[in-house]
Design a protein around this motif. Structure first.
Motif, short mmCIF file in Angstrom:
data_model
loop_
_atom_site.label_atom_id
_atom_site.label_comp_id
_atom_site.label_asym_id
_atom_site.label_seq_id
_atom_site.Cartn_x
_atom_site.Cartn_y
_atom_site.Cartn_z
N LEU A 1 66.55 35.54 15.25
CA LEU A 1 66.28 34.39 16.10
C LEU A 1 67.08 34.52 17.39
O LEU A 1 68.22 34.97 17.38
N GLY A 2 66.45 34.09 18.46
CA GLY A 2 67.15 33.98 19.73
C GLY A 2 67.38 32.51 19.98
O GLY A 2 66.49 31.70 19.73
N TYR A 3 68.58 32.14 20.42
CA TYR A 3 68.80 30.76 20.79
C TYR A 3 69.66 30.70 22.03
O TYR A 3 70.58 31.49 22.22
N SER A 4 69.27 29.74 22.87
CA SER A 4 69.88 29.61 24.18
C SER A 4 70.16 28.14 24.47
O SER A 4 69.55 27.25 23.87
N TYR A 5 71.06 27.92 25.41
CA TYR A 5 71.36 26.59 25.88
C TYR A 5 71.16 26.61 27.39
O TYR A 5 71.67 27.50 28.07
N GLU B 1 58.44 29.43 19.80
CA GLU B 1 59.62 28.78 20.36
C GLU B 1 59.71 27.33 19.92
O GLU B 1 58.70 26.70 19.63
N MET B 2 60.95 26.84 19.91
CA MET B 2 61.23 25.44 19.65
C MET B 2 62.30 25.01 20.65
O MET B 2 63.20 25.80 20.97
N HIS C 1 54.07 29.31 30.80
CA HIS C 1 53.74 30.55 30.10
C HIS C 1 53.42 30.30 28.64
O HIS C 1 53.77 29.27 28.07
N SER C 2 52.76 31.27 28.02
CA SER C 2 52.50 31.25 26.58
C SER C 2 52.92 32.59 25.99
O SER C 2 53.04 33.59 26.71
N HIS C 3 53.13 32.59 24.68
CA HIS C 3 53.55 33.79 23.96
C HIS C 3 52.49 34.17 22.93
O HIS C 3 51.94 33.31 22.26
N SER D 1 67.04 26.08 23.01
CA SER D 1 65.77 26.72 22.68
C SER D 1 66.03 27.74 21.57
O SER D 1 67.07 28.39 21.54
N VAL D 2 65.07 27.82 20.67
CA VAL D 2 65.15 28.77 19.55
C VAL D 2 63.83 29.52 19.53
O VAL D 2 62.76 28.92 19.66
N SER D 3 63.89 30.85 19.37
CA SER D 3 62.65 31.63 19.31
C SER D 3 62.79 32.76 18.30
O SER D 3 63.89 33.25 18.05
N THR D 4 61.66 33.14 17.74
CA THR D 4 61.63 34.32 16.89
C THR D 4 61.81 35.53 17.79
O THR D 4 61.34 35.54 18.93
N MET D 5 62.50 36.51 17.34
CA MET D 5 62.76 37.71 18.15
C MET D 5 61.86 38.83 17.65
O MET D 5 62.17 39.49 16.66
#
Length: 161
Positions: A41-45, A65-66, A58-60, A116-120
């Protein structure tokens, strides 16, 4: 930064980087997942100032993403719709095409902060409906093109004629 066993960080203690592109895009951010050793998981602030967004609409195709709104309010563009968002909102952005394109805009007069949280995924294709671009990302490959610039699958593979 306050870290326990390199797996816990407090967002109030993190040193944020600054990003600005033209007059539309700006944020103070940190990629927390990388710091803590996340693998899948990738997570950012992000803290986005008034009148800005941190990224284009954009779309993936591969990564889901959450977003969790930590502080402030703004507007979510999602597919053909827009809606107001505020502190405490959780936003789901599954994979798909233009119907799942998304962007968070800070149209308030105060900072907007979110996690934000995303699958990597090892490879990703992103579409940018506003600018009519497509990006392909995987390993060291990072390629952007306009959707109008399509090549025939067999170009340069077989002699023409």
């Amino acid at each position: 930064m306050s870290v326990i066993n390199s797996k816990v960080a407090n967002i109030g203690d993190l040193k944020l980087e600054h990003f600005k592109k033209a007059d539309k895009f700006e944020s103070h951010f940190i990629r927390i997942g990388q710091l803590l050793g996340a693998k899948d998981l990738g997570y950012s602030y992000d803290i986005v100032p008034p009148g800005k967004s941190s990224c284009p609409f954009h779309s993936h195709r591969a990564e889901e993403e959450m977003f969790f709104i930590v502080k402030g309010s703004g507007t979510l563009r999602y597919g053909d719709e827009t809606r107001k968002i505020r502190e405490g909102d959780v936003i789901c952005c599954p994979t798909g095409g233009p119907e799942t394109a998304h962007q968070i805009l800070n149209d308030s007069d105060a900072d907007l902060a979110y996690l934000s949280v995303s699958t990597m995924m090892p490879a990703e294709v992103c579409e940018y409906p506003d600018s009519k671009k497509v990006g392909a990302f995987g390993g060291s490959l990072r390629h952007m093109t306009h959707t109008d610039d399509a090549l025939d699958y067999w170009k340069d593979e077989v002699p023409s004629g």
